[in-house]
Design an enzyme around this catalytic site. Structure first.
Site, PDB file in Angstrom:
ATOM      1  N   HIS A 147     -11.676 -33.629  19.501  1.00 53.27           N
ATOM      2  CA  HIS A 147     -12.930 -33.810  20.245  1.00 53.27           C
ATOM      3  C   HIS A 147     -14.099 -34.011  19.266  1.00 53.27           C
ATOM      4  O   HIS A 147     -15.256 -34.083  19.683  1.00 53.27           O
ATOM      5  CB  HIS A 147     -13.240 -32.571  21.095  1.00 53.27           C
ATOM      6  N   ARG A 169     -15.808 -41.675  29.343  1.00 54.61           N
ATOM      7  CA  ARG A 169     -15.824 -41.635  30.813  1.00 54.61           C
ATOM      8  C   ARG A 169     -17.280 -41.617  31.261  1.00 54.61           C
ATOM      9  O   ARG A 169     -18.152 -41.092  30.536  1.00 54.61           O
ATOM     10  CB  ARG A 169     -15.115 -40.349  31.247  1.00 54.61           C
ATOM     11  N   SER A 177     -16.726 -32.705  35.811  1.00 51.83           N
ATOM     12  CA  SER A 177     -15.432 -32.176  35.370  1.00 51.83           C
ATOM     13  C   SER A 177     -15.636 -30.991  34.413  1.00 51.83           C
ATOM     14  O   SER A 177     -14.979 -29.955  34.533  1.00 51.83           O
ATOM     15  CB  SER A 177     -14.647 -33.300  34.688  1.00 51.83           C
TER      16      SER A 177
HETATM   17  P1  PAP Z   1      -9.812 -31.931  27.854  1.00 45.09           P
HETATM   18  O1  PAP Z   1     -10.760 -32.819  27.138  1.00 45.09           O
HETATM   19  O2  PAP Z   1     -10.282 -30.526  27.976  1.00 45.09           O
HETATM   20  O3  PAP Z   1      -8.423 -32.046  27.355  1.00 45.09           O
HETATM   21  P2  PAP Z   1      -9.510 -33.917  29.851  1.00 45.09           P
HETATM   22  O4  PAP Z   1      -8.072 -34.138  30.011  1.00 45.09           O
HETATM   23  O5  PAP Z   1     -10.285 -34.886  29.054  1.00 45.09           O
HETATM   24  O6  PAP Z   1      -9.781 -32.444  29.356  1.00 45.09           O
HETATM   25  O7  PAP Z   1     -10.224 -33.900  31.270  1.00 45.09           O
HETATM   26  C1  PAP Z   1      -9.639 -33.458  32.439  1.00 45.09           C
HETATM   27  C2  PAP Z   1      -9.978 -34.518  33.464  1.00 45.09           C
HETATM   28  O8  PAP Z   1      -8.983 -35.546  33.427  1.00 45.09           O
HETATM   29  C3  PAP Z   1      -9.926 -33.922  34.862  1.00 45.09           C
HETATM   30  O9  PAP Z   1     -10.861 -34.682  35.621  1.00 45.09           O
HETATM   31  P3  PAP Z   1     -11.541 -34.133  36.946  1.00 45.09           P
HETATM   32  O10 PAP Z   1     -12.103 -32.786  36.635  1.00 45.09           O
HETATM   33  O11 PAP Z   1     -12.598 -35.130  37.301  1.00 45.09           O
HETATM   34  O12 PAP Z   1     -10.453 -34.089  37.967  1.00 45.09           O
HETATM   35  C4  PAP Z   1      -8.496 -34.208  35.230  1.00 45.09           C
HETATM   36  O13 PAP Z   1      -8.252 -34.143  36.618  1.00 45.09           O
HETATM   37  C5  PAP Z   1      -8.320 -35.609  34.675  1.00 45.09           C
HETATM   38  N1  PAP Z   1      -6.903 -35.942  34.475  1.00 45.09           N
HETATM   39  C6  PAP Z   1      -5.939 -35.159  33.948  1.00 45.09           C
HETATM   40  N2  PAP Z   1      -4.776 -35.803  33.941  1.00 45.09           N
HETATM   41  C7  PAP Z   1      -5.000 -37.028  34.477  1.00 45.09           C
HETATM   42  C8  PAP Z   1      -4.162 -38.168  34.742  1.00 45.09           C
HETATM   43  N3  PAP Z   1      -2.863 -38.152  34.458  1.00 45.09           N
HETATM   44  N4  PAP Z   1      -4.738 -39.252  35.288  1.00 45.09           N
HETATM   45  C9  PAP Z   1      -6.053 -39.275  35.571  1.00 45.09           C
HETATM   46  N5  PAP Z   1      -6.893 -38.241  35.346  1.00 45.09           N
HETATM   47  C10 PAP Z   1      -6.368 -37.129  34.806  1.00 45.09           C
END
Ligand code: PAP
Length: 338
Positions: A147, A169, A177
């Site tokens: 990150h 994003r 999120s």
């Molecule tokens: P991180 O940076 O802490 O690892 P990250 O994976 O970037 O988190 O963000 C999570 C977001 O990706 C969530 O979005 P939301 O809160 O708007 O729902 C999560 O739902 C989304 N996400 C996780 N897996 C997928 C996937 N396979 N396809 C699309 N979106 C996803």
């Protein structure tokens, strides 16, 4: 012990602020601070905001990580789609050697959260004080995530031919999120008022923020790398990935030097990877419903809605205008739009 918490509760690692080496303690005592969204305090270093554990990892990997030309680094701001990008890239690069794509539960993604398969440099590998991890067990190409903003990457990442894939994003969705995610990590501290978190986000004060500088740092590098003989940074957007996943997956495969063959395409391999890594598939796996990261964060916290535009359910018109104006003012001059 996190503030306001019953004494019998074991504090998860992500809330522990006291396992820092002396040099990190010395450093953070000199840094600008602000209120954290789930930890008590966040610190500004090299222009960006970090939780203490991340600073430990940042300094350690700046000092000790030696990138190899064949490495692949996935870079994101928190909540930009990191988990998805990890799943897609892991599936892509290992499909011909270690892990053929299968939808019948043999693939590692059925039993491991994507974060367990693609470690973060600063959170999972270089985060322990006074320990330099042994990376010799990683086979080539090594796949890592971060990150960190571009400015804070270890020099060897910038100097080597290692490839960087950056995913951003729409900040309105990133904010929502992040707000939900942080609230899920606050343990007994209650929900952060949306307005307070929004104000901080707009001032750039959130883990990985300011969002505009984080994104621009990689955007500029991706443009510069177009002029070089070998493209170094591939710049992706969550929204495009959602809407045109197979096209982008094929481009990503090309960029990473493992393009799909005609035979693979005819066999439907692209679609199989998309299904394997889809939000619906990953979210409903036992490991992601009930498992935990070593930090203590529940795997289910990484799968909320996975949609474009959930901000419409949370932000007022004024908030939307405010964020759009920030994007225009901070990023417009660089030709960057959402
Ligand atoms: P991180 O940076 O802490 O690892 P990250 O994976 O970037 O988190 O963000 C999570 C977001 O990706 C969530 O979005 P939301 O809160 O708007 O729902 C999560 O739902 C989304 N996400 C996780 N897996 C997928 C996937 N396979 N396809 C699309 N979106 C996803």
């Amino acid at each position: 012990m996190a503030e306001g918490q019953p004494s019998s509760i074991i504090v998860p690692k992500y809330l522990q602020e006291d396992e820092l080496s002396e040099d990190v303690r010395d450093l953070i005592s000199t840094l600008p601070t602000d209120k954290g969204w789930f930890v008590n305090t966040i610190y500004q270093y090299q222009g960006f905001w970090h939780v203490p554990r991340q600073l430990q990892g940042l300094l350690n990997c700046q000092k000790h990580f030696k990138a190899q030309d064949t490495d692949i680094l996935l870079a994101t701001q928190p909540k930009s789609g990191t988990t998805w990008l990890k799943a897609l890239t892991f599936s892509l690069i290992n499909r011909k050697t270690k892990y053929p794509i299968t939808l019948n539960h043999d693939h590692p993604l059925f039993s491991n959260n994507p974060h367990a398969l693609v470690p973060f440099l600063e959170f999972d590998l270089f985060h322990v004080k006074d320990v330099v991890p042994d990376l010799s067990l990683f086979s080539s190409p090594r796949l890592f995530a971060t990150h960190l903003p571009y400015v804070s990457l270890p020099e060897s990442v910038k100097d080597s031919d290692c490839k960087i894939v950056y995913l951003c994003r729409d900040p309105k969705d990133t904010f929502i999120s992040l707000w939900h995610f942080s609230n899920s990590l606050r343990l007994f501290k209650g929900t952060n008022p949306l307005k307070d978190s929004f104000d901080q986000f707009c001032r750039g004060i959130n883990v990985g923020g300011p969002f505009w500088d984080h994104i621009l740092s990689y955007w500029k590098e991706s443009l510069l790398s177009l002029e070089k003989p070998k493209k170094k940074v591939m710049f992706l957007r969550y929204e495009e990935l959602k809407m045109n996943t197979s096209f982008i997956l094929k481009n990503l495969a090309e960029f990473l030097g493992c393009p799909f063959s005609k035979e693979e395409e005819d066999q439907g391999l692209v679609d199989d990877i998309l299904k394997l890594c889809s939000f619906e598939n990953l979210k409903n796996l036992e490991v992601n419903k009930n498992g935990k990261r070593p930090s203590g964060i529940a795997n289910k916290a990484y799968f909320r809605r996975g949609e474009i535009g959930d901000w419409k359910n949370h932000l007022t018109h004024e908030m939307v205008d405010q964020l759009n104006t920030i994007v225009e003012n901070k990023m417009g001059n660089f030709g960057f739009k959402f």
